[in-house]
Design a protein around this motif. Structure first.
Motif, PDB file in Angstrom:
ATOM      1  N   ARG A 307      -2.838  16.469  11.324  1.00  0.00           N
ATOM      2  CA  ARG A 307      -1.978  17.432  10.613  1.00  0.00           C
ATOM      3  C   ARG A 307      -1.184  18.297  11.598  1.00  0.00           C
ATOM      4  NH1 ARG A 307      -6.631  17.702   7.304  1.00  0.00           N
ATOM      5  NH2 ARG A 307      -7.324  19.576   8.445  1.00  0.00           N
ATOM      6  N   ARG A 308      -1.829  18.695  12.718  1.00  0.00           N
ATOM      7  CA  ARG A 308      -1.148  19.531  13.715  1.00  0.00           C
ATOM      8  C   ARG A 308       0.013  18.755  14.345  1.00  0.00           C
ATOM      9  NH1 ARG A 308      -1.916  20.110  19.225  1.00  0.00           N
ATOM     10  NH2 ARG A 308      -1.309  22.142  20.082  1.00  0.00           N
ATOM     11  N   SER A 310       1.673  16.329  13.011  1.00  0.00           N
ATOM     12  CA  SER A 310       2.744  16.185  12.011  1.00  0.00           C
ATOM     13  C   SER A 310       3.566  17.466  11.924  1.00  0.00           C
ATOM     14  CB  SER A 310       2.141  15.862  10.639  1.00  0.00           C
ATOM     15  OG  SER A 310       1.442  14.629  10.694  1.00  0.00           O
ATOM     16  N   GLN A 311       2.900  18.615  11.979  1.00  0.00           N
ATOM     17  CA  GLN A 311       3.621  19.878  11.926  1.00  0.00           C
ATOM     18  C   GLN A 311       4.499  20.082  13.169  1.00  0.00           C
ATOM     19  OE1 GLN A 311       0.656  22.878  11.332  1.00  0.00           O
ATOM     20  NE2 GLN A 311       0.138  22.179   9.240  1.00  0.00           N
ATOM     21  N   ILE A 312       3.912  19.753  14.361  1.00  0.00           N
ATOM     22  CA  ILE A 312       4.692  19.896  15.595  1.00  0.00           C
ATOM     23  C   ILE A 312       5.889  18.946  15.601  1.00  0.00           C
ATOM     24  CG2 ILE A 312       4.609  19.558  18.105  1.00  0.00           C
ATOM     25  CD1 ILE A 312       1.722  20.533  18.033  1.00  0.00           C
ATOM     26  N   ASN A 314       7.533  17.915  13.060  1.00  0.00           N
ATOM     27  CA  ASN A 314       8.575  18.467  12.174  1.00  0.00           C
ATOM     28  C   ASN A 314       9.338  19.603  12.870  1.00  0.00           C
ATOM     29  OD1 ASN A 314       7.884  16.673  10.142  1.00  0.00           O
ATOM     30  ND2 ASN A 314       6.373  18.085   9.244  1.00  0.00           N
ATOM     31  N   GLU A 315       8.573  20.445  13.568  1.00  0.00           N
ATOM     32  CA  GLU A 315       9.228  21.538  14.264  1.00  0.00           C
ATOM     33  C   GLU A 315      10.072  21.037  15.450  1.00  0.00           C
ATOM     34  OE1 GLU A 315       9.330  24.629  13.337  1.00  0.00           O
ATOM     35  OE2 GLU A 315       8.033  24.253  11.586  1.00  0.00           O
ATOM     36  N   THR A 323      10.538  24.098  21.026  1.00  0.00           N
ATOM     37  CA  THR A 323       9.218  23.504  20.764  1.00  0.00           C
ATOM     38  C   THR A 323       8.592  22.991  22.047  1.00  0.00           C
ATOM     39  OG1 THR A 323       9.954  22.856  18.555  1.00  0.00           O
ATOM     40  CG2 THR A 323       7.983  21.772  19.437  1.00  0.00           C
TER      41      THR A 323
END
Length: 405
Positions: A307-308, A310-312, A314-315, A323
């Motif tokens: 999940r982390r 995937s979030q990174i 996206n960012e 980033t």
């Protein structure tokens, strides 16, 4: 004159004395008649005297006879008294037949030969030995193999000895139902024990079944004696000794020892199994729980990392430079947080600056923990010099070090 020759008047006797004419031996007939006359006069007869004197003698003789008869009757009646002691029962027999049973105390019955009394102790506990006979003088005992040797259910021979204790519960049955009570008890006991032992195995009769054999024998013996109406109550039947015959005892002891060793080894194996198996089950359960915990932690960490990421991602699509910089800083912070040494590289020069953060931090901590000491002033130094009689070189050096003129 010879001893066997009849004497004549004028002859001499064997001692040389001359016999008188008319002298002879005592007249037995006359003596008997005199005794008869005396008894006749005593009981009122007419012999011995005549006239009026004979009548008075007969009356006195009648009174004497009546007195004698009364005294004799009184003595005869007195013989009917008897005492029954405590714990006894008196069985009164009238012409040989039971009339009544009396308790303890002073009693009376018709004197002999009309009635007689048989006393029976109903509180006494008697003992009968089966399979052996005790010798009070020597303190030992004599075996009776005919009574002691019995056959068990598994066709083995056992040497068993019993002691029977009994009391009398019915005095009449005890006296009249059986001719010889002790012999009857011995035979009945032997029969009862043989029946009980015949239904038991050798091992059972020798070990844990001894009490059971005694109880069963007592119950069966009491039933037999009640059926015979002996009037006896069996108190206990105790097993004195139970063992194989002497001829096979060594072999039997070896078999018993082997059986005991077998049982001991089984017990040791069971104890070892009871110790090892729960420990192994506990270890297996612990490993399973640790594996389940590790599995859950790995899965949870993998899910979190996914999940982390995937979030990174996206960012990063939105702002790649920002980033990337933020990821670099977070990584360096994570790496440098576990070290106490930092090297700073200067781009303009060739020098490498070393910052010993561990020592700086330890020095700071020690200074913070040390007690506070105020600085020495000029007034304090002058006071110390006056106390010692002057300013010493050491005092002047202190003042000079502090900037004093």
């Amino acid at each position: 004159m010879a001893w066997n020759e009849p004497g004549k008047p004028g002859d001499k006797d064997p001692w040389g004395q001359r016999r008188k004419p008319g002298a002879g031996g005592p007249d037995l007939d006359r003596i008997v008649k005199n005794i008869q006359q005396k008894f006749a006069g005593l009981f009122g007869g007419a012999g011995g005297g005549g006239g009026s004197g004979g009548g008075g003698g007969g009356h006195a003789s009648g009174i004497g006879l009546g007195l004698i008869v009364a005294v004799a009757l009184f003595i005869w009646l007195v013989t009917g008294f008897y005492i029954v002691n405590q714990g006894e029962r008196g069985v009164v027999l009238r012409f040989g037949k039971q009339s009544e049973i009396t308790d303890a105390g002073l009693r009376w019955h018709l004197p002999f030969p009309l009635e007689k009394v048989e006393k029976v102790n109903v509180e006494k506990v008697s003992n009968i030995e089966i399979g052996y006979r005790s010798n009070p003088r020597s303190g030992g005992k004599t075996k009776v193999p005919k009574e002691a040797l019995m056959l068990t259910e598994d066709e083995n021979i056992i040497d068993i000895e019993f002691a029977v204790q009994y009391k009398i519960k019915d005095a009449a049955d005890y006296l009249f139902s059986v001719r010889d009570v002790e012999t009857t008890i011995v035979q009945a006991t032997e029969s009862a024990v043989r029946e009980v032992v015949g239904k038991s195995t050798l091992d059972f009769a020798l070990t844990e079944g001894r009490d059971q054999v005694s109880r069963s024998s007592r119950e069966l013996l009491q039933e037999i004696l009640d059926r015979y109406k002996t009037g006896v109550h069996i108190v206990t039947v105790e097993t004195q000794k139970a063992q194989p015959p002497d001829e096979v005892k060594p072999a039997f002891d070896d078999a018993v020892k082997a059986r005991e060793d077998e049982q001991r080894l089984k017990n040791e194996a069971e104890a070892y199994a009871n110790d090892v198996i729960p420990r192994a089950r506990g270890g297996a359960a612990r490993l399973l729980q640790e594996a389940e915990g590790y599995k859950a932690s790995v899965i949870a960490r993998a899910d979190g990392d996914a999940r982390r990421f995937s979030q990174i991602a996206n960012e990063y699509v939105k702002a790649p430079n920002v980033t990337r910089e933020r990821m670099y800083l977070e990584t360096m912070e994570q790496v440098l947080s576990n070290t106490t040494k930092i090297f700073v590289d200067q781009k303009a020069g060739n020098n490498l600056i070393y910052l010993p953060l561990d020592k700086l931090m330890s020095t700071r901590e020690s200074a913070a923990s040390a007690p506070f000491v105020p600085p020495l002033t000029e007034a304090d130094a002058a006071a110390n010099a006056a106390t010692k009689g002057g300013t010493s070189s050491r005092g002047r050096a202190d003042l000079r070090s502090r900037g004093a003129p």
